[in-house]
Motif scaffolding. Structure first.
Motif, short mmCIF file in Angstrom:
data_model
loop_
_atom_site.label_atom_id
_atom_site.label_comp_id
_atom_site.label_asym_id
_atom_site.label_seq_id
_atom_site.Cartn_x
_atom_site.Cartn_y
_atom_site.Cartn_z
N TYR A 36 -6.66 -2.76 -39.75
CA TYR A 36 -7.13 -1.53 -40.36
C TYR A 36 -8.30 -1.88 -41.27
O TYR A 36 -8.38 -2.98 -41.83
N GLN A 38 -10.77 -0.33 -44.57
CA GLN A 38 -10.92 0.66 -45.64
C GLN A 38 -12.32 0.50 -46.22
O GLN A 38 -12.60 -0.45 -46.96
N GLU A 88 -12.75 -3.45 -46.95
CA GLU A 88 -11.55 -4.28 -47.04
C GLU A 88 -10.79 -4.17 -45.72
O GLU A 88 -10.62 -3.07 -45.18
N PHE A 90 -7.40 -5.05 -43.41
CA PHE A 90 -5.96 -5.32 -43.50
C PHE A 90 -5.39 -5.60 -42.12
O PHE A 90 -5.59 -4.82 -41.19
N PHE A 104 2.04 -5.12 -44.02
CA PHE A 104 0.62 -5.41 -44.11
C PHE A 104 0.37 -6.73 -44.81
O PHE A 104 1.17 -7.18 -45.65
N GLY A 105 -0.76 -7.32 -44.49
CA GLY A 105 -1.24 -8.46 -45.26
C GLY A 105 -1.88 -7.98 -46.55
O GLY A 105 -2.00 -6.79 -46.79
N ALA A 106 -2.29 -8.94 -47.37
CA ALA A 106 -2.84 -8.63 -48.69
C ALA A 106 -4.25 -8.08 -48.62
O ALA A 106 -4.77 -7.59 -49.63
N GLY A 107 -4.89 -8.20 -47.48
CA GLY A 107 -6.25 -7.67 -47.34
C GLY A 107 -7.30 -8.72 -47.56
O GLY A 107 -7.10 -9.70 -48.29
N TYR B 35 3.76 3.36 -49.04
CA TYR B 35 3.23 2.06 -49.44
C TYR B 35 2.62 2.19 -50.82
O TYR B 35 2.15 3.25 -51.23
N GLY B 40 -5.67 -6.94 -54.57
CA GLY B 40 -5.28 -8.31 -54.28
C GLY B 40 -3.90 -8.47 -53.68
O GLY B 40 -3.49 -9.58 -53.33
N GLN B 41 -3.17 -7.37 -53.56
CA GLN B 41 -1.80 -7.47 -53.00
C GLN B 41 -1.64 -6.65 -51.74
O GLN B 41 -0.56 -6.58 -51.18
N GLY B 42 -2.67 -6.02 -51.31
CA GLY B 42 -2.59 -5.26 -50.07
C GLY B 42 -1.67 -4.07 -50.20
O GLY B 42 -1.51 -3.48 -51.27
N LEU B 43 -1.07 -3.71 -49.09
CA LEU B 43 -0.13 -2.59 -49.06
C LEU B 43 1.28 -3.15 -49.00
O LEU B 43 1.63 -3.91 -48.10
N ARG B 44 2.08 -2.73 -49.95
CA ARG B 44 3.47 -3.19 -49.96
C ARG B 44 4.38 -2.01 -49.66
O ARG B 44 4.23 -0.93 -50.23
N PHE B 105 -2.56 7.37 -41.97
CA PHE B 105 -2.40 7.41 -43.41
C PHE B 105 -2.89 8.72 -44.01
O PHE B 105 -3.83 9.35 -43.50
#
Lengths: 114, 114
Positions: A36, A38, A88, A90, A104-107, B35, B40-44, B105
């Motif tokens: 994805y 952004q 960004e 992801f 998801f990863g941290a981006g 989410y 720095g932490q992406g989507l959690r 989203f």
């Protein structure tokens, strides 16, 4: 534990440079994989996805990604980036855990210098 | 147009108060997700629901609650027990039975605790 790891948190490139963003997932079962994007001030949108068939998938704006099952990887590539690719990115994995759970990863923040 | 609507877009809350974020979708998707996006932490993943009247905790469910009484709606309550609630919250939905299970989203809700 189930997870998605993106190797680079910040990437700075000049226009026309080649791009490769790493993504690895940790899950032994069936997965669908996504990238994805952004763009600044916009919400997340799908760049490309893999769920079966040819492991090399092509997405919008010249992006492609290759699923390598043996490496649990789904790296994103673009041969020549443009300033407008600043965004960004992801990586995400949809895991078949009885239902589907997407993590998801941290981006990775990509900045392309004009 | 089909899509996901989140409201409010911006919300300020005093410490100790609960707040509920609304998420409505008209995509006829069975699965819905919440989410939290932090720099720095992406989507959690906070919570997800595969079907009406059923939902599961994600990776950071503590201090949050959800309900899924209707297919179209998946509200998220941020309770006073959430230690660090100031964040950008994203609602999403998908149709897991479809190949690829792409997530769509909403535009997000900014919550600021003052």
């Amino acid at each position: 534990a189930q997870s998605v790891s993106q190797h680079n948190h910040h990437v700075i490139l000049s226009e026309a440079a080649s791009l490769e963003l790493g993504c690895n997932y940790s899950y032994g079962g069936t997965v669908n994989l996504f990238w994805y994007v952004q763009y600044p001030g916009q919400h997340l949108q799908l760049l490309l996805k893999y769920f079966s068939g040819d492991p090399l998938v092509k997405g919008i704006k010249g992006f492609e990604a290759e699923f390598i099952k043996s490496k649990f990887s789904f790296n994103l590539r673009k041969p020549s980036v443009q300033w407008s690719d600043t965004a960004e990115y992801f990586c995400a994995a949809s895991l078949n855990t009885g239902g589907f759970k997407t993590i998801f990863g941290a981006g990775t923040r990509l900045f392309v210098k004009a | 147009d089909g899509g996901i609507t989140q409201s409010p877009k911006y919300l300020f809350r005093k410490e100790g108060q609960n707040v509920t974020l609304s998420c409505e979708q008209n995509l006829n998707h069975d699965a819905m997700y919440w989410y939290r996006q932090d720099p720095g932490q992406g989507l959690r993943l906070i919570y997800y629901s595969q079907i009406v009247n059923d939902f599961q905790k994600g990776d950071i469910a503590e201090g949050y609650s959800v309900s899924r009484e209707k297919k179209e709606s998946f509200p998220l309550t941020v309770t006073s027990a959430q230690k660090n609630p100031t964040a950008f919250y994203l609602c999403a939905s998908s149709a897991p039975e479809q190949p690829g299970n792409t997530i769509y989203f909403g535009e997000g809700s900014w919550l600021t605790v003052v």
